[in-house]
Scaffold this motif. Structure first.
Motif, short mmCIF file in Angstrom:
data_model
loop_
_atom_site.label_atom_id
_atom_site.label_comp_id
_atom_site.label_asym_id
_atom_site.label_seq_id
_atom_site.Cartn_x
_atom_site.Cartn_y
_atom_site.Cartn_z
N SER A 147 23.54 36.32 0.86
CA SER A 147 22.55 36.39 1.94
C SER A 147 22.10 35.00 2.38
N LEU A 148 21.98 34.06 1.42
CA LEU A 148 21.60 32.70 1.78
C LEU A 148 22.68 32.04 2.63
N VAL A 149 23.93 32.24 2.25
CA VAL A 149 25.04 31.66 3.02
C VAL A 149 25.09 32.25 4.43
N MET A 150 24.93 33.56 4.54
CA MET A 150 24.98 34.20 5.86
C MET A 150 23.81 33.75 6.73
N ALA A 151 22.63 33.60 6.13
CA ALA A 151 21.48 33.12 6.90
C ALA A 151 21.74 31.72 7.42
N LEU A 152 22.32 30.86 6.58
CA LEU A 152 22.62 29.50 7.01
C LEU A 152 23.70 29.48 8.09
N VAL A 153 24.70 30.33 7.97
CA VAL A 153 25.76 30.39 8.98
C VAL A 153 25.20 30.80 10.34
N PHE A 154 24.39 31.86 10.36
CA PHE A 154 23.83 32.30 11.64
C PHE A 154 22.81 31.31 12.17
N LEU A 155 22.12 30.61 11.28
CA LEU A 155 21.19 29.58 11.75
C LEU A 155 21.97 28.40 12.36
N ALA A 156 23.09 28.07 11.77
CA ALA A 156 23.93 27.01 12.33
C ALA A 156 24.48 27.41 13.69
N LEU A 157 24.89 28.68 13.82
CA LEU A 157 25.36 29.17 15.12
C LEU A 157 24.25 29.12 16.16
N THR A 158 23.02 29.42 15.72
CA THR A 158 21.88 29.32 16.63
C THR A 158 21.71 27.90 17.14
N GLY A 159 21.81 26.94 16.24
CA GLY A 159 21.70 25.54 16.65
C GLY A 159 22.82 25.12 17.58
N VAL A 160 24.04 25.58 17.30
CA VAL A 160 25.19 25.26 18.15
C VAL A 160 24.97 25.80 19.57
N LEU A 161 24.50 27.03 19.67
CA LEU A 161 24.27 27.64 20.98
C LEU A 161 23.16 26.90 21.74
N LEU A 162 22.10 26.52 21.03
CA LEU A 162 21.02 25.80 21.68
C LEU A 162 21.50 24.45 22.21
#
Length: 478
Positions: free
Chosen positions: A268-283
Motif C-alpha cells: 500500500s505504501l508503494v502504491m500510494a507513492l506511485v500514484f502520488l508521483a503520477l499526480t506530480g507528473v501530471l501537474l
C-alpha cells in the motif's frame, strides 16, 4: 492613488480602436486579446438596437487572480493596478480559473499569463493608456478614483454606473455608464456559432437561459471567440483521479491497520507513492513553464492553495518515503508518525476543494459538498483496490454526493447551466452512474466479482472527475 476605467456606453461606437491600440502597444499575438469589444443586439425588426461593450481586466480591489497565483506573478500595486510579471509565471493557468471576467490568457509566444495591465509603463510617466487616447468619442475614461478632481471620479460620483458580476465580491474597477444586462451578463447573450464576419469551428451547444429563448432577446453578433476556455484540460482531470488513489491507498489500509495497532504493508505504501508521483507528473506536465515547477515551493505566494497543496503533497511524499524505508528495514512505525501520515493523506485529497474555491470564475466548483466529496472519493478509490466490500456503503454515499453536485441547489445561473451540461452528457448517465455505481453494487450484492467491481468503480470515478472539471469551463465568462 486608486486607478480605474469607466466605459461610457452612450458614446461607444464599437470601432475597435481601443482593441487595435492595445494590440499595437503590447504586440499582443493573434488569437488572444487584452481588450476586446462585444456586440450584442436585441429586439425584433424594425425595433432593434445594438450595444457595444468594451471588455478587459477589471483591476479588482479584491482580485481572485492575485490570491490564487502561486508565485506572485500577478500582484496588486499600491496604485490599485493589478499587474503581472511574466518572469515569475509558471503557466499553471490557475489565474484564468480565478478570474470571473475571462480577462487573462496564455500568451502563445511566451507561454505565460498575460492581461491588461493598465499600461502601467505609461501611467508611471504621467501618460494615459493608449486605449484612452485613441478613442475617437472619449468613451473610455481612465484615472484616479481617489482624486475628486479627476474626470473618472466625477462621472462615477454623479452618474448611475454598473459593473460586471458584482455578486463575486471582487469590487471591480471597470465601470459602465448605461451598461445593459444583455452585455454585462455573459449568459444573457451566449456565444453563437456564427458572428457577422466569423464562424466557430466547433460550436458548443449550451443550455439556454429563459431570457435567450424569447423573440428579440439579446444575441451576441460579434466578439472574441472563446480562446480562454478549458484552460485546465484532461491532465487536471486525471490528476484529481490519481490524487484520490494516492490518498486512498493509504487511508483505507491505514484505517484497517491503525485500529489493530499495526500499519499497512509495503504494498500500500508503494502504491500510494506511485500514484502520488503520477499526480506530480501530471501537474508538472500541465504547466506551460514546467521547468519552473519548483517555484511553487521556493518562491511561494502563501494565500494560493496551489502553493499550499504543493507543500501538502511534498510532505505526504516525504513521510511515505520514510515509512517505506522503515518497512523495508523492518523498523516499526510510531503511532505519531502513522497518525501524521493519515492526516496528510486526507489533506492531499481535500486541498483541491479550497483550490477550486479560489477559482471564482467557475460557479459549480464553489459547492460546499466538494470537500466531503473529495474525501469520500479517496476512500472509494482506496476501497476499490484494497477493500472492495467497503464499496457497498461507500458507493451509495458517493452517489448521493454526485447527485447533490449535479441536481442539488445551485446559487447562480452559471452553476445551474454547468450542472445541466453534466446531466446532458451521455457519459454521465451511462459511465458515471451505470458503470461506476450501479454495476459494481450489483456485482457485490450478488456476492461475486469484487475485482471487477473495483475496476468499474475506478473507471466511474475517472469519468466523473473529467466531467466535473471540463463542463463548468464551457460556460462563457465574458
Amino acid at each position: 492613488m486608486n486607478y480605474g476605467f469607466l466605459i461610457d456606453n452612450r458614446r461607444c461606437i464599437g470601432c475597435h480602436a481601443c482593441s487595435v491600440a492595445c494590440k499595437a502597444e503590447h504586440e499582443v499575438p493573434l488569437g488572444v486579446a487584452r481588450t476586446w469589444v462585444k456586440y450584442v443586439e436585441k429586439g425584433v425588426f424594425p425595433e432593434t438596437r445594438r450595444t457595444f461593450q468594451v471588455t478587459r481586466c477589471n483591476h479588482c480591489e479584491d482580485a481572485p487572480c492575485v490570491e490564487i497565483c502561486p508565485t506572485t506573478a500577478l500582484f496588486r500595486r499600491r496604485d490599485g493596478i493589478v499587474d503581472f510579471d511574466p518572469r515569475r509565471c509558471i503557466g499553471c493557468k490557475a489565474c484564468m480559473q480565478g478570474c470571473p471576467y475571462d480577462a487573462i490568457y496564455i500568451d502563445p509566444q511566451t507561454e505565460t499569463a498575460a492581461k491588461c495591465n493598465f499600461c502601467a509603463h505609461k501611467v508611471e510617466v504621467g501618460l494615459e493608456p493608449p486605449c484612452v487616447t485613441v478613442c475617437p468619442t472619449q468613451a473610455i475614461v481612465a484615472g484616479d478614483l481617489e482624486n475628486p478632481e479627476s474626470r473618472i471620479a466625477s462621472l462615477v460620483g454623479r452618474m448611475p454606473i454598473q459593473v460586471r458580476k458584482p455578486e463575486k465580491g471582487t469590487r471591480p474597477k471597470v465601470f459602465y455608464i448605461e451598461g445593459e444586462a444583455g452585455s454585462l451578463v455573459p449568459s444573457a447573450a451566449p456565444p453563437a456559432s456564427d458572428y457577422m464576419w466569423a464562424s466557430a469551428p466547433q460550436p458548443i451547444a449550451l443550455p439556454a437561459m429563459p431570457l435567450t429563448e424569447e423573440a428579440g432577446a439579446p444575441r451576441r453578433t460579434y466578439g472574441v471567440k472563446e480562446q480562454h476556455r478549458n484552460s485546465w484540460g484532461w491532465r487536471v482531470s486525471a490528476y484529481l483521479w490519481t490524487k484520490s488513489l494516492a490518498a486512498g491507498c493509504l487511508l483505507v489500509p491505514g484505517l484497517v491497520a491503525f485500529a489493530d495497532g499495526t500499519w499497512p504493508a509495503t504494498t500500500s505504501l508503494v502504491m500510494a507513492l506511485v500514484f502520488l508521483a503520477l499526480t506530480g507528473v501530471l501537474l508538472i506536465w500541465d504547466l506551460r513553464q514546467p521547468r519552473r515547477f519548483l517555484w511553487t515551493i521556493t518562491k511561494p505566494q502563501w494565500r494560493s492553495w496551489l502553493t499550499r497543496g504543493s507543500y501538502v503533497i511534498a510532505a505526504y511524499g516525504l513521510v511515505l518515503g520514510i515509512e517505506l524505508l522503515a518497512s523495508l528495514t523492518g523498523r516499526p512505525v510510531s503511532r505519531v508518525l502513522a497518525g501524521l501520515t493519515m492526516l496528510l493523506a486526507a489533506a492531499t485529497a481535500l486541498y483541491t476543494a479550497f483550490l477550486f474555491g479560489q477559482s471564482k470564475g467557475r460557479d459549480l466548483w464553489q459547492s460546499a459538498l466538494l470537500g466531503p466529496h473529495l474525501i469520500v472519493q479517496a476512500l472509494t478509490a482506496g476501497a476499490a483496490l484494497f477493500e472492495p466490500w467497503w464499496l457497498l456503503w461507500l458507493l451509495p454515499v458517493n452517489g448521493l454526493l454526485v447527485a447533490g453536485e449535479v441536481w442539488g441547489h445551485h446559487a447562480t445561473e452559471d452553476a445551474r447551466r454547468a450542472a445541466r451540461l453534466i446531466q446532458q452528457d451521455v457519459r454521465f448517465s451511462t459511465g458515471v452512474l451505470a458503470v461506476g455505481h450501479l454495476a459494481p453494487l450489483a456485482l457485490l450484492w450478488s456476492g461475486m466479482g469484487p475485482l471487477l467491481a473495483g475496476a468499474l468503480t475506478l473507471a466511474g470515478l475517472l469519468l466523473w472527475e473529467h466531467l466535473y472539471v471540463q463542463k463548468p469551463q464551457l460556460i462563457p465568462l465574458a
